[in-house]
Design an enzyme around this catalytic site. Structure first.
Site, mmCIF file in Angstrom:
data_model
loop_
_atom_site.group_PDB
_atom_site.id
_atom_site.type_symbol
_atom_site.label_atom_id
_atom_site.label_comp_id
_atom_site.label_asym_id
_atom_site.label_seq_id
_atom_site.Cartn_x
_atom_site.Cartn_y
_atom_site.Cartn_z
ATOM 1 N N GLY A 1 -6.997 0.740 3.211
ATOM 2 C CA GLY A 1 -8.450 0.781 2.983
ATOM 3 C C GLY A 1 -8.832 1.497 1.698
ATOM 4 O O GLY A 1 -9.957 1.374 1.229
ATOM 5 N N GLY A 2 -7.884 2.276 1.123
ATOM 6 C CA GLY A 2 -8.132 2.886 -0.183
ATOM 7 C C GLY A 2 -9.221 3.951 -0.178
ATOM 8 O O GLY A 2 -9.502 4.585 0.836
ATOM 9 N N THR A 3 -9.818 4.127 -1.344
ATOM 10 C CA THR A 3 -10.775 5.216 -1.576
ATOM 11 C C THR A 3 -12.002 5.110 -0.678
ATOM 12 O O THR A 3 -12.399 6.079 -0.018
ATOM 13 C CB THR A 3 -11.232 5.197 -3.053
ATOM 14 O OG1 THR A 3 -10.083 5.207 -3.889
ATOM 15 C CG2 THR A 3 -12.110 6.380 -3.369
ATOM 16 N N CYS A 4 -12.621 3.947 -0.657
ATOM 17 C CA CYS A 4 -13.896 3.802 0.064
ATOM 18 C C CYS A 4 -13.739 4.217 1.522
ATOM 19 O O CYS A 4 -14.539 4.989 2.053
ATOM 20 C CB CYS A 4 -14.370 2.351 -0.035
ATOM 21 S SG CYS A 4 -15.862 2.044 0.903
ATOM 22 N N HIS B 1 -46.288 -4.385 6.391
ATOM 23 C CA HIS B 1 -46.887 -3.038 6.416
ATOM 24 C C HIS B 1 -46.466 -2.323 7.701
ATOM 25 O O HIS B 1 -46.429 -2.941 8.763
ATOM 26 C CB HIS B 1 -48.410 -3.149 6.380
ATOM 27 C CG HIS B 1 -49.075 -1.826 6.556
ATOM 28 N ND1 HIS B 1 -49.135 -0.892 5.542
ATOM 29 C CD2 HIS B 1 -49.672 -1.255 7.637
ATOM 30 C CE1 HIS B 1 -49.755 0.180 5.995
ATOM 31 N NE2 HIS B 1 -50.090 -0.013 7.263
ATOM 32 N N GLU C 1 0.863 -1.194 0.000
ATOM 33 C CA GLU C 1 0.000 0.000 0.000
ATOM 34 C C GLU C 1 0.893 1.236 0.000
ATOM 35 O O GLU C 1 1.787 1.363 0.816
ATOM 36 C CB GLU C 1 -0.925 -0.007 1.225
ATOM 37 C CG GLU C 1 -1.753 1.259 1.400
ATOM 38 C CD GLU C 1 -2.558 1.644 0.156
ATOM 39 O OE1 GLU C 1 -3.354 0.824 -0.322
ATOM 40 O OE2 GLU C 1 -2.355 2.772 -0.372
HETATM 41 C C1 LIG Z 1 -16.703 10.532 -3.220
HETATM 42 C C2 LIG Z 1 -16.891 9.053 -3.486
HETATM 43 C C3 LIG Z 1 -17.956 8.400 -2.912
HETATM 44 C C4 LIG Z 1 -18.132 7.048 -3.148
HETATM 45 N N1 LIG Z 1 -19.223 6.416 -2.599
HETATM 46 C C5 LIG Z 1 -19.429 5.116 -2.859
HETATM 47 C C6 LIG Z 1 -20.536 4.438 -2.291
HETATM 48 O O1 LIG Z 1 -21.328 5.016 -1.557
HETATM 49 N N2 LIG Z 1 -20.700 3.119 -2.560
HETATM 50 C C7 LIG Z 1 -19.820 2.438 -3.367
HETATM 51 O O2 LIG Z 1 -20.005 1.246 -3.580
HETATM 52 N N3 LIG Z 1 -18.760 3.058 -3.922
HETATM 53 C C8 LIG Z 1 -18.549 4.367 -3.684
HETATM 54 N N4 LIG Z 1 -17.463 4.984 -4.218
HETATM 55 C C9 LIG Z 1 -16.539 4.200 -5.068
HETATM 56 C C10 LIG Z 1 -15.607 3.344 -4.214
HETATM 57 O O3 LIG Z 1 -14.937 4.148 -3.269
HETATM 58 C C11 LIG Z 1 -14.603 2.643 -5.101
HETATM 59 O O4 LIG Z 1 -15.297 1.992 -6.135
HETATM 60 C C12 LIG Z 1 -13.803 1.610 -4.349
HETATM 61 O O5 LIG Z 1 -13.088 2.193 -3.285
HETATM 62 C C13 LIG Z 1 -12.830 0.932 -5.310
HETATM 63 O O6 LIG Z 1 -12.044 0.047 -4.603
HETATM 64 P P1 LIG Z 1 -10.703 -0.503 -5.220
HETATM 65 O O7 LIG Z 1 -10.334 -1.641 -4.343
HETATM 66 O O8 LIG Z 1 -10.843 -0.770 -6.650
HETATM 67 O O9 LIG Z 1 -9.635 0.687 -5.118
HETATM 68 P P2 LIG Z 1 -9.294 1.748 -4.018
HETATM 69 O O10 LIG Z 1 -10.243 1.713 -2.883
HETATM 70 O O11 LIG Z 1 -9.115 3.035 -4.721
HETATM 71 O O12 LIG Z 1 -7.893 1.253 -3.437
HETATM 72 C C14 LIG Z 1 -6.733 1.225 -4.214
HETATM 73 C C15 LIG Z 1 -5.524 1.300 -3.294
HETATM 74 O O13 LIG Z 1 -4.351 1.042 -4.053
HETATM 75 C C16 LIG Z 1 -3.314 1.905 -3.610
HETATM 76 N N5 LIG Z 1 -2.345 2.021 -4.700
HETATM 77 C C17 LIG Z 1 -2.539 2.577 -5.918
HETATM 78 N N6 LIG Z 1 -1.447 2.448 -6.688
HETATM 79 C C18 LIG Z 1 -0.521 1.800 -5.927
HETATM 80 C C19 LIG Z 1 0.807 1.376 -6.166
HETATM 81 N N7 LIG Z 1 1.402 1.548 -7.335
HETATM 82 N N8 LIG Z 1 1.465 0.756 -5.157
HETATM 83 C C20 LIG Z 1 0.865 0.551 -3.963
HETATM 84 N N9 LIG Z 1 -0.407 0.923 -3.688
HETATM 85 C C21 LIG Z 1 -1.088 1.528 -4.668
HETATM 86 C C22 LIG Z 1 -4.052 3.193 -3.295
HETATM 87 O O14 LIG Z 1 -3.300 4.011 -2.401
HETATM 88 C C23 LIG Z 1 -5.331 2.672 -2.666
HETATM 89 O O15 LIG Z 1 -5.194 2.547 -1.271
HETATM 90 C C24 LIG Z 1 -17.227 6.333 -3.981
HETATM 91 C C25 LIG Z 1 -16.137 6.997 -4.547
HETATM 92 C C26 LIG Z 1 -15.968 8.346 -4.306
HETATM 93 C C27 LIG Z 1 -14.794 9.032 -4.929
#
Ligand SMILES: Cc1cc2nc3c(=O)[nH]c(=O)nc-3n(C[C@H](O)[C@H](O)[C@H](O)COP(=O)(O)OP(=O)(O)OC[C@H]3O[C@@H](n4cnc5c(N)ncnc54)[C@H](O)[C@@H]3O)c2cc1C
Length: 462
Positions: free
Chosen positions: A41-44, A443, A36
């Site tokens: 935990g990434g984006t979510c 209901h 990482e």
């Molecule tokens: C504002 C917003 C609201 C959202 N609300 C919802 C919702 O309500 N419900 C829903 O289902 N989805 C929602 N989403 C979408 C959801 O957040 C994403 O679809 C989901 O997080 C994708 O998960 P992922 O595992 O593909 O990647 P991510 O969660 O993006 O994780 C990828 C990880 O990889 C890491 N990484 C990237 N490149 C490298 C590298 N080269 N080396 C090491 N680490 C790296 C990053 O730092 C990140 O931690 C929302 C998105 C946004 C922007």
């Protein structure tokens, strides 16, 4: 390469697929490395679903408090939004989740956690800082980031994305949002409720244009009734600003060609984090937008390399990323034959009331050549919604006239994000719609009207 650390599997990214996969693979006895580069935990967890839904909850509380008199509740004194407290609550929820992911990963047997940017050296070797790792199986779960369009002037203006929005502890006096789709609308409504003036600029003729026109019209009405200014058919062509002011110049046929505010939020889509991953060195192919090409079981063109989550372009949600994990794990460890094409599109838009969606829209069903029957009902004719004082929106179910298959549904209304699952599960079960008409529902609920709506189907008029 010297000091090459060998693993059975390497996972790049700790978003919504990676950690669960690390747990399954290490549980199956494999040695695993997970990498990482930023926040666990990434984006979510950090800048997406979890923090935004925590803020949506605060915005909902603000709204209900403002409407308290309608429910017979008198509140003495002025109602104020404490943005620092809103942020602190959001941060606490997000941080609990982030810590949970990290603690789980660090506690796994046979799993090494690397913090740093991973880059491919070859199809089965990556480097992370000074470390070189190799594995026969590599799983890419790198997610995406907010797209920043090449707008003239943007290099001289402070702008926000979904990530930097997370650091705000004030409500901007006037938030200008470029992009009238899911992310833009969620932020727009919540900040309006926190007290900001909000203008949403959308270049298409309607908001959330991938939804049916009646659904996007209902959403438009909900937002404008709360005082959000929506500019449609308005393409943002340049931005300028100084001293706490920002101006977006728009190419439009009506309305002012300049939108002025204090803060600018870009909500114009996502870009996969694949440009700095060394995919060329691995020979892994991407499409023209940078999404990794995968087959129906999520393997790339390079055997032994998979791509999961947002970076493969097969989904843009937490549940699609997690479902990718389930598909890959089942096929690798349980001798399964699960495929992406078996899943049914489903998602929610978390404005208030929320929109729950499953399967095809009415227009998509028509385009695919189905003979379409549609049933709709406004929330103003649903008892539960009336009792709750939340009568905005409508429910809509789309079925195939000859096969009786449920093709899709949109439930814009109170509880819509939950109620939609009645239809989604029936779609997975391939249950013909008359079966649902005989179901006895509880209901008073919104879901009790699903059998009623199915009893009032009529041919699509689109
Ligand atoms: C504002 C917003 C609201 C959202 N609300 C919802 C919702 O309500 N419900 C829903 O289902 N989805 C929602 N989403 C979408 C959801 O957040 C994403 O679809 C989901 O997080 C994708 O998960 P992922 O595992 O593909 O990647 P991510 O969660 O993006 O994780 C990828 C990880 O990889 C890491 N990484 C990237 N490149 C490298 C590298 N080269 N080396 C090491 N680490 C790296 C990053 O730092 C990140 O931690 C929302 C998105 C946004 C922007």
């Amino acid at each position: 390469m010297d000091n090459l650390a060998r693993y059975d599997a390497i996972i790049i990214g700790t978003g919504q697929a990676g950690p669960a996969l690390a747990k399954r693979l290490s549980g199956a006895g494999m040695s695993v490395a997970i990498v990482e580069r930023h926040l666990f935990g990434g984006t979510c967890v950090n800048t997406g679903c979890i923090p935004t839904k925590a803020m949506v909850a605060s915005a909902y509380a603000a709204r209900v408090t403002q409407r308290a008199r309608e429910y017979g509740i008198a509140i003495g004194g002025e109602i104020a939004v404490d943005m620092r407290a809103v942020k602190a609550r959001k941060d606490a929820i997000s941080s609990r989740s982030r810590t949970g992911v990290e603690t789980m990963l660090r506690g796994l047997a046979h799993c090494a956690v690397y913090h740093g940017h991973a880059r491919f050296q070859s199809a089965h070797e990556i480097v992370v800082g000074d470390a070189a790792l190799s594995a026969d199986r590599i799983f890419i779960n790198v997610g995406g980031r907010a797209s920043v369009p090449p707008l003239p002037g943007l290099d001289r203006v402070a702008y926000l994305t979904n990530s930097s929005m997370m650091t705000l502890d004030v409500a901007p006096p006037h938030l200008v949002i470029v992009g009238g789709s899911y992310v833009g609308l969620e932020f727009g409504q919540m900040f309006r409720r926190f007290g900001s003036k909000v203008t949403i600029i959308e270049m298409a003729p309607r908001l959330v244009q991938r939804e049916d026109a009646d659904i996007s019209a209902a959403i438009h009405e909900i937002l404008t009734r709360e005082g959000i200014d929506v500019r449609l058919n308005a393409k943002c062509i340049r931005v300028a600003g100084e001293n706490g002011r920002v101006t977006a110049r728009v190419d439009c046929t009506e309305g002012s060609p300049a939108v002025e505010g204090t803060h600018l939020l870009l909500a114009v889509g996502r870009t996969p984090n694949t440009d700095d991953l060394g995919l060329e060195a691995a020979g892994v192919r991407c499409d023209g937008h940078g999404y990794v090409d995968v087959d129906d079981q999520l393997e790339t063109n390079v055997p032994g390399v998979w791509a999961l989550g947002d970076c493969n372009g097969k989904g843009a949600f937490t549940h699609t990323a997690y479902n990718d994990f389930e598909i890959v794990a089942a096929n690798l460890l349980d001798r399964g034959s699960r495929r992406v094409s078996d899943r049914i599109a489903a998602y929610a838009l978390y404005i208030d009331p929320p929109l729950g969606r499953a399967g095809l829209t009415e227009s998509a069903a028509r385009e695919r050549g189905h003979s379409v029957l549609v049933g709709t009902r406004p929330m103003s004719r649903i008892g539960r919604a009336i009792e709750k004082g939340e009568t905005d929106g409508l429910m809509k179910v789309v079925v195939d006239a000859s096969s009786h298959e449920i093709l899709g549904a949109s439930i814009l209304g109170t509880g819509g994000d939950e109620v939609i699952h009645c239809l989604l599960d029936a779609m997975y079960a391939k249950a013909p719609y008359p079966l649902l008409q005989r179901a006895m529902h509880i209901h008073p609920t919104v879901a009790e009207f699903i059998p009623t709506v199915l009893g009032e189907l009529s041919p699509s008029k689109l």
